[in-house]
Motif scaffolding. Structure first.
Motif, PDB file in Angstrom:
ATOM      1  N   PHE A 102       1.587 -12.455  -5.330  1.00  0.00           N
ATOM      2  CA  PHE A 102       0.471 -12.409  -4.375  1.00  0.00           C
ATOM      3  C   PHE A 102      -0.689 -13.192  -5.100  1.00  0.00           C
ATOM      4  O   PHE A 102      -2.071 -13.429  -4.631  1.00  0.00           O
ATOM      5  N   ALA A 103      -0.272 -14.237  -5.825  1.00  0.00           N
ATOM      6  CA  ALA A 103      -1.261 -15.125  -6.408  1.00  0.00           C
ATOM      7  C   ALA A 103      -2.214 -15.998  -5.370  1.00  0.00           C
ATOM      8  O   ALA A 103      -3.006 -16.520  -5.751  1.00  0.00           O
ATOM      9  N   GLU A 106      -9.063 -13.460  -4.410  1.00  0.00           N
ATOM     10  CA  GLU A 106      -9.637 -12.319  -5.039  1.00  0.00           C
ATOM     11  C   GLU A 106     -10.633 -11.690  -4.375  1.00  0.00           C
ATOM     12  O   GLU A 106     -10.808 -10.334  -4.125  1.00  0.00           O
ATOM     13  N   LYS A 127      -9.682  -3.479  -4.335  1.00  0.00           N
ATOM     14  CA  LYS A 127      -9.649  -3.203  -5.683  1.00  0.00           C
ATOM     15  C   LYS A 127     -10.040  -1.824  -6.021  1.00  0.00           C
ATOM     16  O   LYS A 127     -10.084  -1.228  -7.201  1.00  0.00           O
ATOM     17  N   SER A 142       5.536 -11.915 -13.191  1.00  0.00           N
ATOM     18  CA  SER A 142       4.955 -10.569 -12.687  1.00  0.00           C
ATOM     19  C   SER A 142       5.037 -10.364 -11.317  1.00  0.00           C
ATOM     20  O   SER A 142       5.004 -11.390 -10.733  1.00  0.00           O
ATOM     21  N   LEU A 143       5.026  -9.054 -10.795  1.00  0.00           N
ATOM     22  CA  LEU A 143       4.720  -8.992  -9.643  1.00  0.00           C
ATOM     23  C   LEU A 143       3.561  -9.500  -9.142  1.00  0.00           C
ATOM     24  O   LEU A 143       3.403  -9.735  -7.919  1.00  0.00           O
ATOM     25  N   ASP A 144       2.473  -9.428  -9.985  1.00  0.00           N
ATOM     26  CA  ASP A 144       1.069 -10.036  -9.293  1.00  0.00           C
ATOM     27  C   ASP A 144       1.451 -11.662  -9.002  1.00  0.00           C
ATOM     28  O   ASP A 144       0.766 -12.064  -8.019  1.00  0.00           O
ATOM     29  N   ASP A 145       2.316 -12.044  -9.646  1.00  0.00           N
ATOM     30  CA  ASP A 145       2.513 -13.541  -9.085  1.00  0.00           C
ATOM     31  C   ASP A 145       2.861 -13.954  -7.655  1.00  0.00           C
ATOM     32  O   ASP A 145       2.686 -14.833  -7.181  1.00  0.00           O
ATOM     33  N   ARG A 149      -9.011  -9.090  -1.664  1.00  0.00           N
ATOM     34  CA  ARG A 149      -8.132  -8.114  -2.339  1.00  0.00           C
ATOM     35  C   ARG A 149      -8.669  -6.705  -2.480  1.00  0.00           C
ATOM     36  O   ARG A 149      -9.874  -6.833  -2.702  1.00  0.00           O
TER      37      ARG A 149
END
Length: 446
Positions: free
Chosen positions: A29-30, A34, A39, A24-27, A37
């Motif tokens: 920015f892994a 957190e 939110k 996924s696209l989230d990966d 980030r």
């Protein structure tokens, strides 16, 4: 309706993720913790269609005052032939970058070569690099180049008749390069040659920088300057409004070693002050000291004409400590702009632009002096820009002219205005400006 850019489809995104080994696209920015980030919700306006966006920007644009411009001071309102923006808007030009791979960059290399050829013809110099950011940074680079070419000297002299904006940029560069900058005094609007000679006699001078026409629009006589500088083993640098060189003596004819300046006067729109284009030309013996890159013409293995990056003195290509500069390009888009402009206008065209600008400025100057409210600040020859002393409130005068749709020059000091005229200003424009000035003065005296 012409749509130039389209977003990626979901299928295309999945194909790219698959190639990258991601789910996924989230990966992507892994690795970002957190804890840092964001939110929350982004404070973004509601989505609009393309037509709505265009209407919005049209509305915002109409909030600007559309003035008839009689201001200059380094940025000039010249006409841009319609063919220029049409060609540079092609996607292969807008998206191109440095032509590292010559075999697939022949088009880019070719127009850079033509740009260099045109700059050397206008300045009379031997060599041109492949453009710089703007005229001010090009001048600062010339100061650094002078020191690099000198033998254990770090002093550069710059005339007080050079544009103050340019001098400030030179000062900034010099501060962090350990270069000493000294100003040459001016006398009656031109460089004081006796002060220049006195400072040269003190020794340790790597270079001397002057401007043609100077900040006040004056065409200075630099006879003997180059000889005086060269006698002390220094380099002579001339910053010029490049379009004016269509009719004025070239830097080469004045004996300059380095010619620099801004190319904005070659049809580049003012656009609130940028982008511009820095040019730098020099004598052949200084080619190894010149920052940036130089495109050359050669032959390929089939005997056909080909273009290559001949010299590349930026830190991407050579050892950092040996690099002359890492500020040396503007992606060449503005170099392409001026190359197309000069190709369209031709020698006669740019000469006519210069002559019309000269004639318009002298006509305006005569009309202003005839009102009895102005006098020429400096009794010196000028080109398309000049300073007049006004016997009233400069701020009030300019404000009133803006009310009538005219930008009446640049305020130099409390009683001095600098006017500029280009080929875009008609006789009717000039007469109306003078009429407005006279009308407002008559009202103020009632």
């Amino acid at each position: 309706m012409n749509y130039k850019y389209f977003p990626h489809t979901q299928e295309e995104i999945q194909q790219m993720l698959g190639k990258s080994g991601l789910k996924s696209l989230d990966d992507l920015f892994a690795e970002i913790p957190e804890s840092i980030r964001f939110k929350g919700e982004y404070d973004l306006p509601e989505a609009m269609s393309e037509m709505e966006i265009r209407e919005l920007f049209d509305t915002l644009g109409m909030m600007n005052d559309q003035l008839i411009c009689f201001a200059g001071a380094g940025v000039y309102d010249h006409y841009t032939p319609s063919i220029v923006p049409n060609i540079i808007a092609r996607s292969e030009f807008l998206t191109s970058y440095t032509p590292y791979q010559a075999e697939i960059s022949q088009g880019t290399l070719h127009y850079i070569f033509e740009f260099q050829s045109m700059m050397t013809e206008l300045t009379g110099m031997d060599i041109s690099n492949a453009s710089m950011y703007d005229g001010a940074t090009a001048t600062a680079e010339a100061a650094m180049m002078s020191v690099a070419a000198g033998k254990k000297v770090n002093k550069v002299l710059i005339s007080e008749t050079v544009d103050p904006k340019i001098r400030r940029v030179v000062d900034t560069y010099a501060k962090y390069q350990g270069i000493e900058i000294q100003c040459i005094a001016m006398k009656e609007g031109v460089t004081d040659k006796s002060d220049l000679q006195a400072k040269l006699d003190e020794g340790g001078v790597a270079g001397v920088i002057v401007q043609m026409p100077n900040y006040f629009g004056i065409v200075e006589d630099y006879t003997g300057f180059a000889d005086a500088v060269h006698e002390k083993k220094g380099l002579f640098v001339i910053n010029s409004v490049i379009s004016d060189l269509a009719v004025l003596k070239t830097p080469k004819e004045w004996g300059a070693d380095i010619a620099v300046g801004d190319g904005q006067s070659l049809g580049i729109p003012m656009t609130f002050g940028g982008p511009g284009l820095g040019y730098m030309c020099c004598t052949e013996k200084l080619i190894r000291k010149m920052p940036g890159r130089i495109v050359g013409m050669t032959q390929d293995n089939r005997g056909q004409r080909a273009f290559v990056l001949t010299l590349q003195a930026r830190e991407q290509h050579i050892r950092r400590q040996k690099a002359t500069s890492n500020i040396c390009s503007n992606q060449s888009l503005m170099a392409l702009f001026t190359t197309i402009y000069l190709s369209v206008m031709g020698k006669q065209g740019i000469k006519e632009v210069a002559e019309l600008s000269y004639a318009g400025a002298h006509y305006l100057c005569d009309k202003l002096i005839a009102t009895g409210k102005f006098k020429l600040t400096y009794n010196q020859p000028f080109f398309n820009e000049f300073c007049v002393t006004y016997n009233g409130n400069v701020d009030a005068l300019q404000k009133k002219c803006i009310g009538y749709g005219y930008l009446a020059g640049v305020k130099v000091d409390e009683h001095t205005i600098m006017f500029a005229v280009t080929e875009k200003r008609s006789i009717e424009d000039i007469n109306e400006l003078v009429e407005i000035i006279t009308l407002e003065e008559d009202k103020s005296n009632e």
